[in-house]
Write a protein that holds these residues in place. Sequence first.
Motif, mmCIF file in Angstrom:
data_model
loop_
_atom_site.group_PDB
_atom_site.id
_atom_site.type_symbol
_atom_site.label_atom_id
_atom_site.label_comp_id
_atom_site.label_asym_id
_atom_site.label_seq_id
_atom_site.Cartn_x
_atom_site.Cartn_y
_atom_site.Cartn_z
ATOM 1 N N ALA A 115 -2.529 11.010 -14.779
ATOM 2 C CA ALA A 115 -3.363 10.088 -14.004
ATOM 3 C C ALA A 115 -2.555 9.393 -12.915
ATOM 4 O O ALA A 115 -3.035 9.214 -11.791
ATOM 5 C CB ALA A 115 -3.977 9.051 -14.924
ATOM 6 N N LEU A 116 -1.336 9.005 -13.247
ATOM 7 C CA LEU A 116 -0.475 8.311 -12.277
ATOM 8 C C LEU A 116 0.924 8.882 -12.400
ATOM 9 O O LEU A 116 1.359 9.241 -13.500
ATOM 10 C CB LEU A 116 -0.435 6.806 -12.592
ATOM 11 C CG LEU A 116 -1.752 6.029 -12.536
ATOM 12 C CD1 LEU A 116 -1.544 4.627 -13.087
ATOM 13 C CD2 LEU A 116 -2.284 5.947 -11.112
ATOM 14 N N GLN A 117 1.641 8.922 -11.250
ATOM 15 C CA GLN A 117 3.030 9.392 -11.361
ATOM 16 C C GLN A 117 3.904 8.779 -10.279
ATOM 17 O O GLN A 117 3.468 8.554 -9.145
ATOM 18 C CB GLN A 117 3.091 10.913 -11.312
ATOM 19 C CG GLN A 117 2.381 11.552 -10.133
ATOM 20 C CD GLN A 117 2.355 13.064 -10.268
ATOM 21 O OE1 GLN A 117 3.315 13.672 -10.724
ATOM 22 N NE2 GLN A 117 1.257 13.672 -9.874
ATOM 23 N N GLY A 118 5.124 8.475 -10.654
ATOM 24 C CA GLY A 118 6.151 7.992 -9.724
ATOM 25 C C GLY A 118 5.749 6.788 -8.896
ATOM 26 O O GLY A 118 6.045 6.735 -7.699
ATOM 27 N N ILE A 119 5.120 5.834 -9.478
ATOM 28 C CA ILE A 119 4.677 4.671 -8.694
ATOM 29 C C ILE A 119 5.747 3.583 -8.715
ATOM 30 O O ILE A 119 6.136 3.090 -9.774
ATOM 31 C CB ILE A 119 3.324 4.144 -9.220
ATOM 32 C CG1 ILE A 119 2.249 5.185 -8.948
ATOM 33 C CG2 ILE A 119 2.975 2.806 -8.594
ATOM 34 C CD1 ILE A 119 0.883 4.825 -9.440
ATOM 35 N N ASP A 120 6.222 3.248 -7.518
ATOM 36 C CA ASP A 120 7.158 2.122 -7.375
ATOM 37 C C ASP A 120 6.471 1.085 -6.501
ATOM 38 O O ASP A 120 5.977 1.399 -5.424
ATOM 39 C CB ASP A 120 8.449 2.586 -6.693
ATOM 40 C CG ASP A 120 9.234 3.530 -7.592
ATOM 41 O OD1 ASP A 120 9.713 3.071 -8.640
ATOM 42 O OD2 ASP A 120 9.314 4.732 -7.243
ATOM 43 N N LEU A 121 6.462 -0.128 -6.988
ATOM 44 C CA LEU A 121 5.749 -1.167 -6.228
ATOM 45 C C LEU A 121 6.332 -2.537 -6.574
ATOM 46 O O LEU A 121 6.593 -2.843 -7.748
ATOM 47 C CB LEU A 121 4.255 -1.127 -6.593
ATOM 48 C CG LEU A 121 3.321 -2.089 -5.885
ATOM 49 C CD1 LEU A 121 3.243 -1.791 -4.389
ATOM 50 C CD2 LEU A 121 1.909 -2.007 -6.490
ATOM 51 N N ASP A 122 6.526 -3.338 -5.523
ATOM 52 C CA ASP A 122 6.970 -4.722 -5.721
ATOM 53 C C ASP A 122 5.916 -5.635 -5.135
ATOM 54 O O ASP A 122 5.550 -5.490 -3.963
ATOM 55 C CB ASP A 122 8.287 -4.962 -4.981
ATOM 56 C CG ASP A 122 9.470 -4.850 -5.920
ATOM 57 O OD1 ASP A 122 9.447 -5.549 -6.952
ATOM 58 O OD2 ASP A 122 10.385 -4.057 -5.623
ATOM 59 N N ILE A 123 5.423 -6.544 -5.931
ATOM 60 C CA ILE A 123 4.418 -7.478 -5.423
ATOM 61 C C ILE A 123 4.984 -8.882 -5.577
ATOM 62 O O ILE A 123 5.273 -9.330 -6.694
ATOM 63 C CB ILE A 123 3.082 -7.344 -6.196
ATOM 64 C CG1 ILE A 123 2.534 -5.922 -6.039
ATOM 65 C CG2 ILE A 123 2.078 -8.368 -5.713
ATOM 66 C CD1 ILE A 123 1.297 -5.631 -6.875
ATOM 67 N N ASP A 124 5.173 -9.558 -4.427
ATOM 68 C CA ASP A 124 5.731 -10.914 -4.469
ATOM 69 C C ASP A 124 4.640 -11.937 -4.784
ATOM 70 O O ASP A 124 3.446 -11.648 -4.662
ATOM 71 C CB ASP A 124 6.341 -11.253 -3.103
ATOM 72 C CG ASP A 124 7.516 -10.345 -2.792
ATOM 73 O OD1 ASP A 124 8.212 -9.937 -3.749
ATOM 74 O OD2 ASP A 124 7.705 -10.016 -1.600
ATOM 75 N N SER A 125 5.093 -13.135 -5.088
ATOM 76 C CA SER A 125 4.153 -14.232 -5.297
ATOM 77 C C SER A 125 3.431 -14.504 -3.976
ATOM 78 O O SER A 125 4.004 -14.317 -2.902
ATOM 79 C CB SER A 125 4.894 -15.500 -5.719
ATOM 80 O OG SER A 125 5.476 -15.289 -6.963
ATOM 81 N N ASN A 126 2.216 -14.934 -4.072
ATOM 82 C CA ASN A 126 1.355 -15.264 -2.923
ATOM 83 C C ASN A 126 0.914 -14.040 -2.118
ATOM 84 O O ASN A 126 0.337 -14.198 -1.049
ATOM 85 C CB ASN A 126 2.036 -16.263 -1.963
ATOM 86 C CG ASN A 126 2.289 -17.578 -2.649
ATOM 87 O OD1 ASN A 126 1.426 -18.094 -3.352
ATOM 88 N ND2 ASN A 126 3.476 -18.122 -2.483
ATOM 89 N N ALA A 127 1.214 -12.856 -2.629
ATOM 90 C CA ALA A 127 0.776 -11.651 -1.909
ATOM 91 C C ALA A 127 -0.701 -11.385 -2.215
ATOM 92 O O ALA A 127 -1.252 -11.882 -3.203
ATOM 93 C CB ALA A 127 1.618 -10.465 -2.348
ATOM 94 N N TRP A 128 -1.305 -10.625 -1.342
ATOM 95 C CA TRP A 128 -2.682 -10.142 -1.608
ATOM 96 C C TRP A 128 -2.630 -8.642 -1.363
ATOM 97 O O TRP A 128 -2.549 -8.199 -0.210
ATOM 98 C CB TRP A 128 -3.678 -10.843 -0.672
ATOM 99 C CG TRP A 128 -5.121 -10.542 -1.015
ATOM 100 C CD1 TRP A 128 -5.609 -9.412 -1.584
ATOM 101 C CD2 TRP A 128 -6.239 -11.396 -0.793
ATOM 102 N NE1 TRP A 128 -6.953 -9.502 -1.761
ATOM 103 C CE2 TRP A 128 -7.394 -10.720 -1.276
ATOM 104 C CE3 TRP A 128 -6.409 -12.664 -0.254
ATOM 105 C CZ2 TRP A 128 -8.664 -11.265 -1.215
ATOM 106 C CZ3 TRP A 128 -7.684 -13.206 -0.185
ATOM 107 C CH2 TRP A 128 -8.809 -12.517 -0.669
#
Lengths: 304, 224
Positions: B17-30
């Motif tokens: 279903a999902l593969q190799g997902i890299d993600l950074d979500i900072d505070s206050n992000a949308w």
Amino acid sequence: MHAWIHAHTTAWRHSWGQLLRTPWVSLMALVIMAFQLTLPALLYHLQQQETGWSLTAGQRPHLTLYMKLEAPDEAIQGVWRTLAADTEVQSFQSISPQEALEQIKHLPGLTASLQNLEHNPLPHTFVILPRALAPESLMSLQQRLLREPQVAQVKLDQQWAQGLAGLLHFTRNLSRLFALMWLLATVFIVFHLVREQVQQQQEEVRVFHWLGASAHTIRRPFLYLGSLLGVVSALMALLVLTLLISLCNRHTEELSRLLDRDLTLPALTVQEIVLLPLAAGLLCWLVAWVSSTWTINRVERGTS
Amino acid sequence: MIRLEALGKRFSPGPQALQGIDLDIDSNAWVLISGGSGCGKTTLLHLIMGLEQPTEGKVFLQHQHLGRLNAQVRARLRANIGLIFQEPHLLQRRSLIENVALPLELAGQFGRTVHQRALQSLDLLGLSARASALPSQVSSSERQLACIARALITRPSLIVADEPLARLDSQNAARVSGLLRSRHSAGGLTIVQTCAEDCLTLPEATARYTLSNGRLAPSQPSAS
């Protein structure tokens, strides 16, 4: 503290709601559990009480104490005082050698033989009615009396004691067997009912899970449901038992009179009234814990 | 706030279903994540919330590796997230106001204050008149609004929303968008939102991604 009380009262309300939403299913389950519990509870009750019923296998037992032939009067008086003071002794009869001989003389065929005796060969004898009827108590009393000075022999009605022990053993085993059957039936019924409730409320369980409710919070109403089933079925069993005892006693009056033995079933004790619902509640709580944990995990994983 | 490292999910039996997902979500992000139906958006959000376990990679939420936390701690973390699902999941035997008050109740609060806060939350979405109605007595759109009110009542620092506007009419969608916008602009709120393929126009979004074939790729705002 207020939050704790609020959380628990909400869970209680929820549990009652679960029971009342399917009244017939709940009632059926409770009735089956109550009847299953009645028999082992009755056997346990009879086993704990010394009633005329436990003596129906034979006569009331007694011990016969024989003094040595040469026992002086002081020793006989000593044994008399010991028996009078012993709380395990209900009553006793002291029979002097002369009294014993007189009784034997009246037996047919012995009169002529006894007339040829040069001296009285019979010892001083005590016939003792014990208070406790358990074989262990009788043996212990026998051993205690044997230690008295100038006592030659203490005879216990062994056959009776063994018979009673056997009967008690049988009743105990029967009671355990019925208790095991009740246990198994209860485990299945409570496990199934709790599982059904969790499955019926799987949407709620999921919402609670998603919103971050702890496992305890999600499980709590189902645990209370289990306890409720246990306690209520035990109370119903107690009610049935009370009615049963009362009915039995109404019909045993005449029998008691004919057999000259008290066959009245004693009423339930406070200990039994408290212990039975507590034990049943605890057991059902445990079963509900296993069932709800298993089913909730399946619901949360979406495999239910 | 959220970090995904080489995240993958395979359903067994089933496809990756999902593969190799890299993600950074900072505070206050949308963050907006778009993608077609069945592309794995909901699965991704479930992984972020700790509702499912990844088969590969790691999820860090508020600097904590979810894979190393027990169910109790994960539940505690989830209690601080405002969750909005595609489907309006409500407790059917509770009124709308009781449903909205549920997160506060689970946090050990009850009484008049909770009732007031739940009512205010419903009022923000124009539902105060239906507060005592059961979910079965209101429309699907109103049920979804109640779910949104429930997600907002605790004033969470993170909102995870799975196509929150999909079931709403344009008027209510605008109302919800406005509410999220005002909360976000007030600060201290991170939003991770999924939406259909054509919804990347939201000006407030700080990052946009497209999910396709189980892989996440940065995306540009589409022309409205």
